[in-house]
Write a protein that holds these residues in place. Structure first.
Motif, mmCIF file in Angstrom:
data_model
loop_
_atom_site.group_PDB
_atom_site.id
_atom_site.type_symbol
_atom_site.label_atom_id
_atom_site.label_comp_id
_atom_site.label_asym_id
_atom_site.label_seq_id
_atom_site.Cartn_x
_atom_site.Cartn_y
_atom_site.Cartn_z
ATOM 1 N N ALA A 35 0.921 -1.277 -0.404
ATOM 2 C CA ALA A 35 -0.395 -0.251 -0.065
ATOM 3 C C ALA A 35 1.052 1.024 -0.692
ATOM 4 N N ALA A 36 0.211 2.183 -0.303
ATOM 5 C CA ALA A 36 1.071 3.241 -0.093
ATOM 6 C C ALA A 36 2.096 3.911 0.603
ATOM 7 N N GLY A 37 3.100 3.849 0.969
ATOM 8 C CA GLY A 37 3.841 4.412 2.232
ATOM 9 C C GLY A 37 4.356 3.213 3.404
ATOM 10 N N GLU A 38 3.926 2.183 2.831
ATOM 11 C CA GLU A 38 3.548 0.853 3.615
ATOM 12 C C GLU A 38 5.215 0.352 3.550
ATOM 13 N N THR A 39 5.673 -0.143 4.654
ATOM 14 C CA THR A 39 7.497 -0.575 5.178
ATOM 15 C C THR A 39 7.546 -2.096 4.946
ATOM 16 N N ILE A 40 8.550 -2.548 4.653
ATOM 17 C CA ILE A 40 8.118 -4.126 4.339
ATOM 18 C C ILE A 40 8.638 -4.418 5.930
ATOM 19 N N GLN A 41 8.732 -3.812 6.716
ATOM 20 C CA GLN A 41 8.611 -4.387 8.815
ATOM 21 C C GLN A 41 6.490 -4.361 8.391
ATOM 22 N N ALA A 42 6.156 -3.823 7.720
ATOM 23 C CA ALA A 42 4.672 -3.596 8.120
ATOM 24 C C ALA A 42 4.223 -4.632 7.224
ATOM 25 N N VAL A 49 4.461 -13.045 8.416
ATOM 26 C CA VAL A 49 6.021 -13.506 8.278
ATOM 27 C C VAL A 49 6.972 -13.089 9.118
ATOM 28 N N ALA A 50 8.486 -13.707 8.749
ATOM 29 C CA ALA A 50 9.233 -13.290 9.322
ATOM 30 C C ALA A 50 10.181 -12.191 9.547
ATOM 31 N N LEU A 51 10.289 -11.037 9.295
ATOM 32 C CA LEU A 51 11.171 -9.695 8.535
ATOM 33 C C LEU A 51 12.201 -10.375 7.995
ATOM 34 N N ASP A 52 13.016 -11.439 8.519
ATOM 35 C CA ASP A 52 14.112 -11.454 8.153
ATOM 36 C C ASP A 52 14.192 -12.357 6.556
ATOM 37 N N ASP A 53 13.190 -13.180 6.963
ATOM 38 C CA ASP A 53 12.914 -14.440 5.795
ATOM 39 C C ASP A 53 12.154 -13.377 4.721
ATOM 40 N N LEU A 54 11.377 -12.461 5.132
ATOM 41 C CA LEU A 54 11.097 -11.233 4.017
ATOM 42 C C LEU A 54 11.658 -10.598 3.163
ATOM 43 N N GLN A 55 12.658 -10.035 3.926
ATOM 44 C CA GLN A 55 14.092 -9.572 3.881
ATOM 45 C C GLN A 55 14.773 -10.330 2.548
ATOM 46 N N GLY A 56 14.965 -10.811 3.353
ATOM 47 C CA GLY A 56 15.593 -12.312 2.173
ATOM 48 C C GLY A 56 15.320 -12.913 1.088
ATOM 49 N N ALA A 57 14.161 -12.834 0.653
ATOM 50 C CA ALA A 57 13.227 -12.980 -0.422
ATOM 51 C C ALA A 57 13.034 -11.917 -1.246
ATOM 52 N N GLY A 69 1.151 -0.694 -4.754
ATOM 53 C CA GLY A 69 1.439 -0.841 -5.593
ATOM 54 C C GLY A 69 2.646 -2.309 -6.178
ATOM 55 N N MET A 70 3.887 -1.484 -5.298
ATOM 56 C CA MET A 70 5.208 -2.841 -5.517
ATOM 57 C C MET A 70 5.013 -4.066 -5.142
ATOM 58 N N VAL A 71 5.176 -4.434 -6.197
ATOM 59 C CA VAL A 71 4.764 -6.277 -5.741
ATOM 60 C C VAL A 71 6.694 -6.870 -4.870
ATOM 61 N N VAL A 72 5.358 -7.273 -3.183
ATOM 62 C CA VAL A 72 6.644 -8.436 -2.646
ATOM 63 C C VAL A 72 6.425 -9.616 -2.876
ATOM 64 N N ASP A 73 7.546 -10.237 -2.556
ATOM 65 C CA ASP A 73 7.188 -11.607 -2.519
ATOM 66 C C ASP A 73 7.411 -12.436 -1.681
ATOM 67 N N MET A 74 6.692 -13.576 -1.129
ATOM 68 C CA MET A 74 6.090 -13.848 -0.125
ATOM 69 C C MET A 74 7.807 -15.068 0.190
ATOM 70 N N PRO A 75 8.387 -15.182 1.257
ATOM 71 C CA PRO A 75 9.676 -16.841 1.539
ATOM 72 C C PRO A 75 8.419 -18.036 1.491
ATOM 73 N N GLY A 76 9.518 -18.616 1.075
ATOM 74 C CA GLY A 76 9.259 -20.324 1.005
ATOM 75 C C GLY A 76 8.710 -20.676 -0.307
ATOM 76 N N PHE A 77 8.106 -19.431 -1.808
ATOM 77 C CA PHE A 77 7.480 -19.845 -2.874
ATOM 78 C C PHE A 77 8.617 -20.126 -3.653
ATOM 79 N N LEU A 78 7.576 -20.568 -4.419
ATOM 80 C CA LEU A 78 8.908 -20.870 -6.281
ATOM 81 C C LEU A 78 9.230 -19.663 -6.745
ATOM 82 N N GLY A 79 8.210 -18.823 -5.850
ATOM 83 C CA GLY A 79 8.577 -17.042 -6.562
ATOM 84 C C GLY A 79 10.046 -16.722 -6.126
#
Length: 233
Positions: A35-42, A49-57, A69-79
């Protein structure tokens, strides 16, 4: 008994390459949009999900507010990246083994030493991949099954003796005819030395038939020498 090799790091690498990449449980699926202004922590909090895992993905994402609208990949998926997928698989395999060892009140090395079938599977995985320094041990010596006597009538009691199993493992005992007909005769539990001694009844088979008695677990099967079915005196 031959000493068994415990090679946990190589094992986990092998599992990571062989196993399907597991999907990490989260509330956002494979991807989400910021969302507009949303951070990776949020997003980590929102998607559970764990922040470290999300940052790793998503190693290229900035730590500040993200564009709408920025696409963020979730950890653990083939993507995700290949390295991230491998790390997730290694982490899950290691957690499962460590968890099983902890529930048994043992260290990982002691747990694998006491679970020779699992340890052998691990080493065979690594050996099949050609991982450096990984080689499955040769088959255990002393593993055998015998029937006493070696002939008898249907309905007679015979004694089955087998060795080479792991301690306290449950086994099943079968009789197989020369024509391949198999019948379950009973079950038993190996003693602390991996031995089984059990009396079973000779099944109803034609005179002259040759039976083979087998003692087996889910991973191991030992067969006796042929047993001759004789006529009543």
């Amino acid at each position: 008994m031959t000493a068994r090799r415990i090679l946990l790091p190589s094992l986990l690498t092998g599992l990571a390459l062989l196993a399907p990449i597991p999907a990490q449980a989260n509330s956002c699926g494979a991807q989400t949009k910021a969302a507009a202004g949303e951070t990776i922590q949020a997003i980590a909090v929102r998607c559970d999900v764990a922040l470290d895992d999300l940052q790793g993905a998503n190693p290229n994402l900035q730590s500040g507010p993200l564009a709408a609208g920025m696409v963020v990949d979730m950890p653990g998926f083939l993507g995700g990246s290949l390295s991230e997928n491998a790390r997730n698989a290694v982490r899950e395999a290691g957690d499962q083994i460590k968890g099983a060892a902890g529930r048994a009140g043992k260290s990982v090395s002691d747990f694998l030493r006491d679970e020779p079938d699992l340890n052998r599977d691990i080493l065979e995985f690594g050996e099949s991949l050609g991982l450096p320094g990984v080689k499955a041990p040769p088959p255990e010596t002393g593993a055998e099954a015998r029937v006493t006597p070696q002939s008898g009538r249907p309905g007679d009691q015979v004694e089955i003796r087998a060795s080479g199993f792991r301690a306290d493992v449950a086994v099943k005992i079968y009789a197989t005819s020369a024509a391949g007909q198999q019948e379950l005769l009973g079950s038993a539990v190996a003693d602390a030395a991996g031995r089984v001694e059990q009396k079973v009844t000779v099944p109803n088979r034609p005179v002259g038939d040759k039976l083979s008695f087998a003692v087996e677990t889910e991973r191991m099967r030992l067969s006796t020498e042929p047993f001759a079915v004789t006529a009543a005196p």
